[in-house]
Design an enzyme around this catalytic site. Sequence first.
Site, PDB file in Angstrom:
ATOM      1  N   ARG A  58     -10.603-102.885  14.513  1.00  0.00           N
ATOM      2  CA  ARG A  58     -10.060-103.344  13.246  1.00  0.00           C
ATOM      3  C   ARG A  58      -9.569-102.224  12.340  1.00  0.00           C
ATOM      4  O   ARG A  58      -8.449-102.240  11.857  1.00  0.00           O
ATOM      5  CB  ARG A  58     -11.149-104.074  12.437  1.00  0.00           C
ATOM      6  N   THR A  59     -10.442-101.257  12.094  1.00  0.00           N
ATOM      7  CA  THR A  59     -10.122-100.246  11.077  1.00  0.00           C
ATOM      8  C   THR A  59      -8.908 -99.419  11.489  1.00  0.00           C
ATOM      9  O   THR A  59      -8.008 -99.188  10.681  1.00  0.00           O
ATOM     10  CB  THR A  59     -11.348 -99.351  10.822  1.00  0.00           C
ATOM     11  N   LYS A  86     -18.980 -79.481  18.837  1.00  0.00           N
ATOM     12  CA  LYS A  86     -19.564 -78.708  17.740  1.00  0.00           C
ATOM     13  C   LYS A  86     -18.855 -78.995  16.423  1.00  0.00           C
ATOM     14  O   LYS A  86     -17.739 -79.475  16.403  1.00  0.00           O
ATOM     15  CB  LYS A  86     -19.386 -77.217  18.055  1.00  0.00           C
ATOM     16  N   ARG A 108     -12.470 -91.018  11.071  1.00  0.00           N
ATOM     17  CA  ARG A 108     -13.761 -91.654  11.376  1.00  0.00           C
ATOM     18  C   ARG A 108     -14.536 -90.679  12.243  1.00  0.00           C
ATOM     19  O   ARG A 108     -13.984 -90.091  13.182  1.00  0.00           O
ATOM     20  CB  ARG A 108     -13.561 -92.963  12.130  1.00  0.00           C
ATOM     21  N   HIS A 136     -18.419 -96.203   4.311  1.00  0.00           N
ATOM     22  CA  HIS A 136     -17.219 -96.816   4.897  1.00  0.00           C
ATOM     23  C   HIS A 136     -16.503 -97.467   3.711  1.00  0.00           C
ATOM     24  O   HIS A 136     -16.516 -98.694   3.552  1.00  0.00           O
ATOM     25  CB  HIS A 136     -17.639 -97.850   5.944  1.00  0.00           C
TER      26      HIS A 136
HETATM   27  N1  ASP Z   1     -17.005-101.839  11.892  1.00  0.00           N
HETATM   28  C1  ASP Z   1     -18.071-101.466  10.999  1.00  0.00           C
HETATM   29  C2  ASP Z   1     -18.299 -99.963  11.024  1.00  0.00           C
HETATM   30  O1  ASP Z   1     -17.505 -99.250  11.593  1.00  0.00           O
HETATM   31  C3  ASP Z   1     -19.318-102.236  11.236  1.00  0.00           C
HETATM   32  C4  ASP Z   1     -19.932-102.086  12.593  1.00  0.00           C
HETATM   33  O2  ASP Z   1     -19.447-101.318  13.423  1.00  0.00           O
HETATM   34  O3  ASP Z   1     -20.938-102.754  12.794  1.00  0.00           O
HETATM   35  O4  ASP Z   1     -19.266 -99.509  10.474  1.00  0.00           O
END
Ligand code: ASP
Length: 320
Positions: A58-59, A86, A108, A136
């Site tokens: 999703r993200t 590292k 991320r 997040h």
């Molecule tokens: N997608 C969200 C996160 O990246 C929630 C999850 O992974 O449970 O934190």
Amino acid sequence: MAFRATHLLGIEHLAPPEITALLDLADTYVDLNRRTVKHANALAGMTQINMFFEASTRTQASFELAGKRLGADVMNMAMQASSLKKGETLIDTALTLNAMHPDLLVVRHPHSGAVNLLAQKVNCAVLNAGDGRHEHPTQALLDALTIRRRKGRLHRLTVAICGDIAHSRVARSNILLLGKMEARIRLIGPPTLMPSGVADWGVEVTDNMAEGLKGADVVMMLRLQKERMDGAFIPSEREYFHRFGLDAEKLAHAHPEAIVMHPGPMNRGVEIDGTLADDINRSVIQEQVEMGVAVRMAAMDLLARNLRAARGMAAMGEGA
Ligand code: ASP
């Protein structure tokens, strides 16, 4: 302008008027995204690089679409787990990419604090797309937009956040945001999945679903973050569902018009009953995904404005 931030690293650093300004702008992008032609030019000519050191569906898709709809050149770096050995690897990668003059870096990373560290090394706007169990921020903002559109406000709502609070960056960012908006927050889950120090967070804590859900306006379910667990935190998934999984029976304790949320990915039959998750009269899970694109468009638009202003001032200084 109310929004002054130069990076979006966490909700912790945002003031309530900045949150409101971002959500107001996101509302306009919801309208744009519902049209057949979805283009705007807030990021025209800018370069956005997405660096995901941890899996995402999703993200990542949402950030990519958001950047493209606003006219940015978007590049997705496939960051393999093997390149993650590292701390230096992250910084080296960031410096290499920085030399290519990106304007927006979306990151991320599995380590809490890694994105903040990276933001100190580059001269573009950095957006945290989830760092370890820390924050997040765009998830909390899209959750807030979903709630605000459904309930008409954020202030003074009772929000129950249920499940694996200890390992969840979603819970942390939501608690910070909802706290700033004076919501009443209840955390529900087994004591093994509550973070240490939770007693000082200004929230109510219980391990009883019926008690925690009582009268709640919003019920937010969380995934068991097995990838962040280094031992047994629950007796079994079956037992967990029995005590903490959300189904119609437990939801009956909440306000009759309570909405059900989940950030995804869902484990059906573990933290939430599959039929309830698909019930469009109660569940706003798909709407959360829709709001995600709009919120990320708003966040990048606002950061880009501040970046242009800062660079413009720097250029004037150089000219003087
Ligand atoms: N997608 C969200 C996160 O990246 C929630 C999850 O992974 O449970 O934190």
